[in-house]
Design a protein around this motif. Structure first.
Motif: not given
Length: 123
Positions: A24-45
């Motif tokens: 997204l580069g500079g186009l994404g810098l001013d965005l505020r993100w709403q996150v919805q994750i239904d499933e992800a691979g195992p990861h410490p973070r």
């Protein structure tokens, strides 16, 4: 919003959310993100990212810090907002594709440039 889709796997390598945010580069810098994750691979973070509830909105740089470059999102939606308007939506579908929705043609042009197999899709 217009939409495009492209493969999430390239030559045996998964395209992570972090890469899309960088795209997204500079186009994404001013965005505020709403996150919805239904499933992800195992990861410490992963647990830390899940703490970013759908009601909370985080800045692009904060989301980039949370979205480790090797975190595989299997199913999830990331909506980038400016004020009360959604500007871009990134959807992981079954870990096989990423769908990008945006009313800003510059966003779609950048993703088409970066992922030449991207194709338009109806919304």
């Amino acid at each position: 919003m217009r939409a495009l889709t492209f493969a999430a796997w390239r030559d045996g390598r998964y395209v992570p959310l972090a890469e899309l945010l960088v795209c997204l580069g500079g186009l994404g810098l001013d965005l505020r993100w709403q996150v919805q994750i239904d499933e992800a691979g195992p990861h410490p973070r992963y647990a830390e990212l899940l703490e970013t509830t759908p009601q909370a909105r985080v800045g692009t740089l904060e989301l980039l810090a949370l979205a480790a470059p090797d975190l595989q999102v299997i199913d999830g939606t990331f909506t980038g907002w400016v004020g009360g308007e959604p500007v871009v939506i990134l959807e992981a579908f079954d870990s096989t594709s990423w769908d990008v929705y945006s009313a800003d043609e510059r966003v779609l042009v950048e993703f088409r440039r970066r992922y030449p197999d991207a194709r338009d899709m109806p919304r």
